[in-house]
Design a protein around this motif. Structure first.
Motif, short mmCIF file in Angstrom:
data_model
loop_
_atom_site.label_atom_id
_atom_site.label_comp_id
_atom_site.label_asym_id
_atom_site.label_seq_id
_atom_site.Cartn_x
_atom_site.Cartn_y
_atom_site.Cartn_z
N TYR A 142 -14.25 -9.98 20.99
CA TYR A 142 -14.02 -8.56 21.29
C TYR A 142 -12.61 -8.23 20.84
O TYR A 142 -11.69 -9.03 21.01
N GLY A 143 -12.44 -7.03 20.25
CA GLY A 143 -11.12 -6.65 19.82
C GLY A 143 -10.95 -5.15 19.71
O GLY A 143 -11.92 -4.42 19.45
N THR A 144 -9.73 -4.68 19.94
CA THR A 144 -9.39 -3.27 19.75
C THR A 144 -8.37 -3.16 18.61
O THR A 144 -7.66 -4.11 18.30
N ALA A 145 -8.32 -1.97 17.99
CA ALA A 145 -7.43 -1.77 16.85
C ALA A 145 -7.09 -0.29 16.73
O ALA A 145 -7.71 0.57 17.39
N PHE A 146 -6.10 0.02 15.87
CA PHE A 146 -5.75 1.42 15.65
C PHE A 146 -5.22 1.60 14.23
O PHE A 146 -4.83 0.64 13.56
N LYS A 147 -5.22 2.85 13.79
CA LYS A 147 -4.70 3.21 12.46
C LYS A 147 -3.85 4.47 12.60
O LYS A 147 -4.33 5.52 13.04
N ALA A 148 -2.57 4.37 12.25
CA ALA A 148 -1.68 5.52 12.27
C ALA A 148 -1.97 6.42 11.06
O ALA A 148 -2.23 5.93 9.96
N PRO A 149 -1.96 7.75 11.21
CA PRO A 149 -2.23 8.64 10.07
C PRO A 149 -1.22 8.46 8.95
O PRO A 149 -0.05 8.10 9.18
N SER A 150 -1.65 8.71 7.72
CA SER A 150 -0.76 8.60 6.56
C SER A 150 0.12 9.84 6.47
O SER A 150 -0.11 10.86 7.13
N PHE A 151 1.13 9.77 5.61
CA PHE A 151 2.03 10.91 5.41
C PHE A 151 1.28 12.09 4.81
O PHE A 151 1.58 13.24 5.14
N ASN A 152 0.31 11.85 3.93
CA ASN A 152 -0.47 12.96 3.38
C ASN A 152 -1.24 13.67 4.48
O ASN A 152 -1.30 14.90 4.52
N GLU A 153 -1.86 12.90 5.38
CA GLU A 153 -2.64 13.50 6.46
C GLU A 153 -1.75 14.27 7.43
O GLU A 153 -2.18 15.26 8.02
N LEU A 154 -0.51 13.86 7.56
CA LEU A 154 0.39 14.51 8.50
C LEU A 154 1.16 15.68 7.91
O LEU A 154 1.26 16.75 8.52
N TYR A 155 1.70 15.49 6.70
CA TYR A 155 2.72 16.42 6.24
C TYR A 155 2.52 17.00 4.84
O TYR A 155 3.38 17.73 4.37
N GLY B 147 0.82 -1.21 0.00
CA GLY B 147 0.00 0.00 0.00
C GLY B 147 0.85 1.25 0.00
O GLY B 147 2.05 1.23 0.29
N SER B 148 0.23 2.36 -0.32
CA SER B 148 0.91 3.65 -0.37
C SER B 148 1.00 4.25 1.02
O SER B 148 -0.01 4.40 1.71
N VAL B 149 2.21 4.60 1.46
CA VAL B 149 2.37 5.22 2.77
C VAL B 149 2.02 6.69 2.72
O VAL B 149 1.81 7.32 3.76
N SER B 150 1.93 7.27 1.53
CA SER B 150 1.52 8.67 1.42
C SER B 150 0.00 8.79 1.44
O SER B 150 -0.57 9.55 2.22
N ALA B 151 -0.70 8.02 0.61
CA ALA B 151 -2.15 8.08 0.55
C ALA B 151 -2.82 7.16 1.57
O ALA B 151 -3.98 7.36 1.91
N GLY B 152 -2.12 6.11 2.01
CA GLY B 152 -2.70 5.18 2.96
C GLY B 152 -3.63 4.16 2.35
O GLY B 152 -4.40 3.52 3.08
N LEU B 153 -3.57 3.97 1.04
CA LEU B 153 -4.47 3.06 0.33
C LEU B 153 -3.70 2.07 -0.52
O LEU B 153 -2.53 2.30 -0.85
N THR B 154 -4.36 0.98 -0.89
CA THR B 154 -3.78 -0.02 -1.78
C THR B 154 -4.45 0.07 -3.13
O THR B 154 -5.68 0.20 -3.22
N ALA B 155 -3.67 0.01 -4.20
CA ALA B 155 -4.20 0.12 -5.57
C ALA B 155 -4.72 -1.25 -6.01
O ALA B 155 -4.09 -1.95 -6.82
N PHE B 156 -5.89 -1.65 -5.49
CA PHE B 156 -6.48 -2.95 -5.84
C PHE B 156 -6.67 -3.09 -7.34
O PHE B 156 -6.56 -4.19 -7.89
N GLN B 157 -6.97 -1.98 -8.02
CA GLN B 157 -7.30 -2.03 -9.44
C GLN B 157 -6.11 -2.44 -10.30
O GLN B 157 -6.29 -2.88 -11.44
N ASP B 158 -4.89 -2.33 -9.78
CA ASP B 158 -3.70 -2.65 -10.55
C ASP B 158 -3.17 -4.06 -10.29
O ASP B 158 -2.24 -4.51 -10.96
N LEU B 159 -3.73 -4.77 -9.31
CA LEU B 159 -3.22 -6.09 -8.98
C LEU B 159 -3.67 -7.11 -10.02
O LEU B 159 -4.85 -7.17 -10.37
#
Length: 623
Positions: free
Chosen positions: A414-427, A112-124
């Motif tokens: 039961y479960g907990t989870a987290f998501k770190a912000p992407s580089f676009n969201e941060l910088y 996945g992209s660390v800048s956008a935070g998404l995976t390009a499923f359409q290209d796989l």
């Protein structure tokens, strides 16, 4: 006839249906197939306490799917949004969570992209895929960031361990769509390899609706060239080594949209982009002692995108993920396994846009205990992630199953989870907010499932609460930006049913979703955007000797495109028909008609979806 396995001692998770050669007798459903994603170690699919869907190579070919999003949209709990046809930006929402709340792995390597935070499923490349495992529900306690909605793991083709076996496919259809692939696999009992290439070239459709902003009259084409190599060897002392190389190159034409999804300020221009996904990884497995299995894995994934407008350079975004893991599976007693693990990950971004920070490291330590006693079984896990930008994050999960009878099973989790912000969201300059916190969630789930002589079924109900949801805040900076102002509550129900009736194989699922914005702003109480409230899928297939026939019904309820719920998109339904004729056990001809009644619909506002399309292909697989 469908085999009726015992539920003891493991819980039941439904398996995607598989197809076999029509020259062979019908095979019974088996739930002993090994899956990996739900626990990070091998276990029978029937033993997974997390709802798991498996899509095998046989199903990919039987349904004649031509893209990964086409496969995923039929999985329970999945909603897909597409920006205008083949190869265009496609986002996947799993159980109503955000599109970047899905962890994606290819052969165990995080992508996945660390800048956008998404995976390009359409290209796989779908032709180079052996199987897909989709685990629904939080898995941060095993994988760390992103696994709020679940995990999607894609496995590339694996070689046969006996002799050389070539394969080949080629097809042509509507919109001058040309697709094909070829490969060779083989082995000698200890070593194996699989080498494959695939290609697609299509004129596409006009991605934007007439009358919408940035509309252009031309069709927006797409082409993709991909290749993969996977190989392994097992030594006499039990040491197993395997490795993966994969590259997918896509070229897209757009109506004034760059690869990051931002609209250009001026209309009347043509845009195109080159995208490249690359993966390299290796794994070693061995047992220092009989009850102790060690797995070492390392890899690198890269996501690269470059865009142009009217032939002039526009932007470049390159992201890189380096990762390594160390897993130790300790068998304490029969049915009791303790797993201790460590993950290391480094993310980097390089682009034509200068980010204030362009790298970060995350370390994670976790423990998991899987056990059973009588009719009960359980899975417990804890993890601590140390991110150099966000500090420590602790996550955990607990799941329990009880076999009410040999055919009926109840489960709670039961479960907990987290998501770190992407580089676009941060910088991202003029937009990013370096003060963002990680998004966090907690989920509750109850399930009931059964396996009978006539078929199998399951019902799963869940609730997920997400805090510190990152949303656009107009008070940030000059133009606004991301901030932790959002909260969400997502309630869902998933139904799955599979059976044989009147000589046909029936597989159906339905998902009902109520995702509500719970933030303290004007959008409180509104529905989360781009998630369909209802999704229904039905596959029916039958073999008549050398002929195979099938149909797929896919239906989705209405959805909104925006947080304010002012842009409403209507629900829709499509019908696909398919057929195949086996010339020999190795050669077959296939034909399909997708969207038979030419339904006009949107999954992203002002973006067209393909209408009726016909596709013909020939396929060869050496036995």
């Amino acid at each position: 006839m469908i085999r009726k396995p015992s539920f003891r001692p493991a819980a039941f998770a439904l398996l995607g249906s598989s197809c076999i050669s029509p020259f062979l007798a019908a095979e019974p459903l088996t739930l002993d197939e090994q899956v990996i994603t739900a626990t990070r170690s091998e276990q029978p699919v029937r033993a997974s306490l997390a709802p798991t869907t498996v899509i095998e190579r046989e199903e990919i070919e039987r349904t004649q799917a031509r893209s990964v999003p086409e496969l995923l949209k039929k999985v329970p709990g999945v909603s897909v949004s597409n920006n205008g046809g083949p190869g265009k930006n496609t986002t996947v929402f799993l159980r109503g969570s955000e599109s970047d709340h899905v962890l994606v792995l290819i052969d165990g390597i995080k992508v996945g992209s660390v800048s956008a935070g998404l995976t390009a499923f359409q290209d796989l490349p779908v032709e180079l895929i052996e199987r897909i495992e989709v685990v629904r529900g939080p898995r941060s306690s095993l994988y760390g960031s992103e696994a709020i909605g679940g995990v999607i793991q894609i496995f590339t083709r694996k070689g046969d361990q006996q002799g050389l076996k070539p394969w080949f496919s080629a097809g042509y259809g509507t919109h001058d769509n040309r697709q094909g692939g070829a490969g060779l696999s083989g082995g000698d009992g200890k070593g194996w390899f699989s080498l494959g290439v695939s290609s697609q070239d299509t004129d596409g459709i006009n991605s934007r609706r007439q009358g919408s902003a940035y509309y252009e009259t031309d069709a927006d084409g797409y082409r993709n060239h991909s290749g993969s190599l996977r190989a392994g060897y097992q030594f006499d002392n039990g040491l197993e080594l395997d490795g993966t190389l994969m590259q997918a190159r896509g070229h897209n034409d757009y109506d004034d949209i760059d690869t990051s999804g931002f609209l250009h300020p001026a209309g009347g221009h043509n845009a195109n982009a080159d995208n490249r996904q690359e993966l390299a990884g290796g794994r070693a497995r061995f047992s220092p002692l009989e009850p102790w299995k060690v797995t070492l894995q390392a890899g690198r994934s890269e996501d690269k995108a470059t865009s142009w407008v009217d032939g002039a350079f526009d932007a470049r975004f390159d992201s890189q993920r380096d990762s390594a893991s160390w897993l130790n599976d300790l068998t304490l007693a029969e049915g009791h396994v303790l797993t201790l693990g460590y993950d290391w990950q480094q993310d980097k971004v390089s682009s034509s846009t200068v980010f204030d920070k362009d790298a970060r490291i995350n370390e994670g330590w976790f423990a998991q205990y899987i056990g059973d006693a009588g009719r009960q079984d359980w899975q417990l896990s804890l993890r601590r992630d140390d991110n150099e930008q966000f500090g420590n994050h602790d996550t955990g999960s607990a799941a329990w199953g009880y076999a009410l009878t040999d055919e009926l099973r109840f489960s709670l989790s039961y479960g907990t989870a987290f998501k770190a912000p992407s580089f676009n969201e941060l910088y991202f300059p003029g937009y990013g907010n370096p003060g963002l916190d990680a998004e966090t969630s907690e989920s509750f789930e109850a399930g009931l499932s059964g396996v009978h002589d006539w078929g199998h079924w399951s019902v799963n109900a869940f609730r997920t609460n997400v805090d510190d949801l990152i949303a656009f805040d107009s008070t940030i900076g000059v133009w606004g930006g991301p901030n932790n102002i959002g909260k969400a509550r997502i309630d869902g129900l998933e139904l799955v049913l599979g059976s044989q009736w009147l000589g046909w194989d029936w597989n159906a699922n339905a998902s009902f979703l109520d995702g509500e914005n719970r933030g303290d702003d004007a959008n409180r109480g509104n529905e989360l955007p781009r998630r369909a409230r209802q999704v229904f899928n039905l596959d029916v297939d039958r073999r008549f000797g050398q002929i195979g026939l099938g149909a797929t019904v896919h239906s989705e309820g209405r959805r909104y495109d925006d947080l304010a719920n002012t842009e409403r998109m209507a629900g829709y339904a499509t019908l696909d028909l398919r057929g195949e004729y086996w010339l020999t056990e190795e050669w077959r001809l296939q034909a399909s008609v997708t969207n038979l009644f030419d339904a006009d619909y949107e999954t992203a506002l002002d973006y067209n979806e393909p209408g009726q399309a016909v596709f013909f292909s020939v396929r060869y697989q050496a036995l």
